[in-house]
Design a protein around this motif. Sequence first.
Motif, PDB file in Angstrom:
ATOM      1  N   VAL A 138      32.350  -3.082 -10.318  1.00 14.02           N
ATOM      2  CA  VAL A 138      31.483  -3.061  -9.139  1.00 14.02           C
ATOM      3  C   VAL A 138      31.237  -1.602  -8.776  1.00 14.02           C
ATOM      4  CG1 VAL A 138      31.314  -3.634  -6.677  1.00 14.02           C
ATOM      5  CG2 VAL A 138      32.310  -5.280  -8.268  1.00 14.02           C
ATOM      6  N   GLY A 139      29.975  -1.272  -8.547  1.00 16.56           N
ATOM      7  CA  GLY A 139      29.619   0.087  -8.167  1.00 16.56           C
ATOM      8  C   GLY A 139      28.130   0.175  -7.882  1.00 16.56           C
ATOM      9  N   ARG A 140      27.626   1.399  -7.793  1.00 15.94           N
ATOM     10  CA  ARG A 140      26.201   1.618  -7.505  1.00 15.94           C
ATOM     11  C   ARG A 140      25.474   2.127  -8.740  1.00 15.94           C
ATOM     12  NH1 ARG A 140      24.417   2.733  -1.851  1.00 15.94           N
ATOM     13  NH2 ARG A 140      26.079   1.995  -0.529  1.00 15.94           N
ATOM     14  N   ASN A 141      24.219   1.707  -8.862  1.00 14.08           N
ATOM     15  CA  ASN A 141      23.396   2.220  -9.957  1.00 14.08           C
ATOM     16  C   ASN A 141      22.691   3.495  -9.505  1.00 14.08           C
ATOM     17  OD1 ASN A 141      21.198   1.355  -8.425  1.00 14.08           O
ATOM     18  ND2 ASN A 141      20.662  -0.316  -9.795  1.00 14.08           N
ATOM     19  N   ARG A 142      21.888   4.088 -10.391  1.00 15.26           N
ATOM     20  CA  ARG A 142      21.237   5.365 -10.062  1.00 15.26           C
ATOM     21  C   ARG A 142      20.247   5.242  -8.907  1.00 15.26           C
ATOM     22  NH1 ARG A 142      18.635   6.008 -15.820  1.00 15.26           N
ATOM     23  NH2 ARG A 142      19.693   4.072 -16.115  1.00 15.26           N
ATOM     24  N   ALA A 143      19.757   4.023  -8.624  1.00 24.98           N
ATOM     25  CA  ALA A 143      18.833   3.806  -7.499  1.00 24.98           C
ATOM     26  C   ALA A 143      19.579   3.543  -6.190  1.00 24.98           C
ATOM     27  CB  ALA A 143      17.902   2.638  -7.811  1.00 24.98           C
ATOM     28  N   GLY A 144      20.915   3.469  -6.252  1.00 24.96           N
ATOM     29  CA  GLY A 144      21.711   3.231  -5.051  1.00 24.96           C
ATOM     30  C   GLY A 144      21.996   1.777  -4.760  1.00 24.96           C
ATOM     31  N   ASN A 145      21.533   0.868  -5.637  1.00 27.12           N
ATOM     32  CA  ASN A 145      21.814  -0.558  -5.458  1.00 27.12           C
ATOM     33  C   ASN A 145      23.231  -0.882  -5.908  1.00 27.12           C
ATOM     34  OD1 ASN A 145      19.057  -1.191  -4.739  1.00 27.12           O
ATOM     35  ND2 ASN A 145      18.575  -0.897  -6.895  1.00 27.12           N
TER      36      ASN A 145
END
Length: 76
Positions: free
Chosen positions: A20-27
């Motif tokens: 679980v984490g954030r992608n480069r777009a912040g999602n």
Amino acid sequence: MLIQVLDSPSSDCAPPIVFVGRNRAGNWVAREQRGAFGGLFINRAEALKYALFKNGRHPESIIEVTREIELDIPSP
């Protein structure tokens, strides 16, 4: 890379590991280790809820990552 395990390990049969984490777009992203399942979410709580549901309620098998994570699920 910093990895945080959200609960202590269990000695039962190993459930799927979900990152679980954030992608480069912040999602927010929840993704099974080998890409068997995953999704994009509006917040961390929803990503964790999905991860728990998909891995049979095993918080010890959810790994929150601080690096970017992308939803790369292989096509069948």
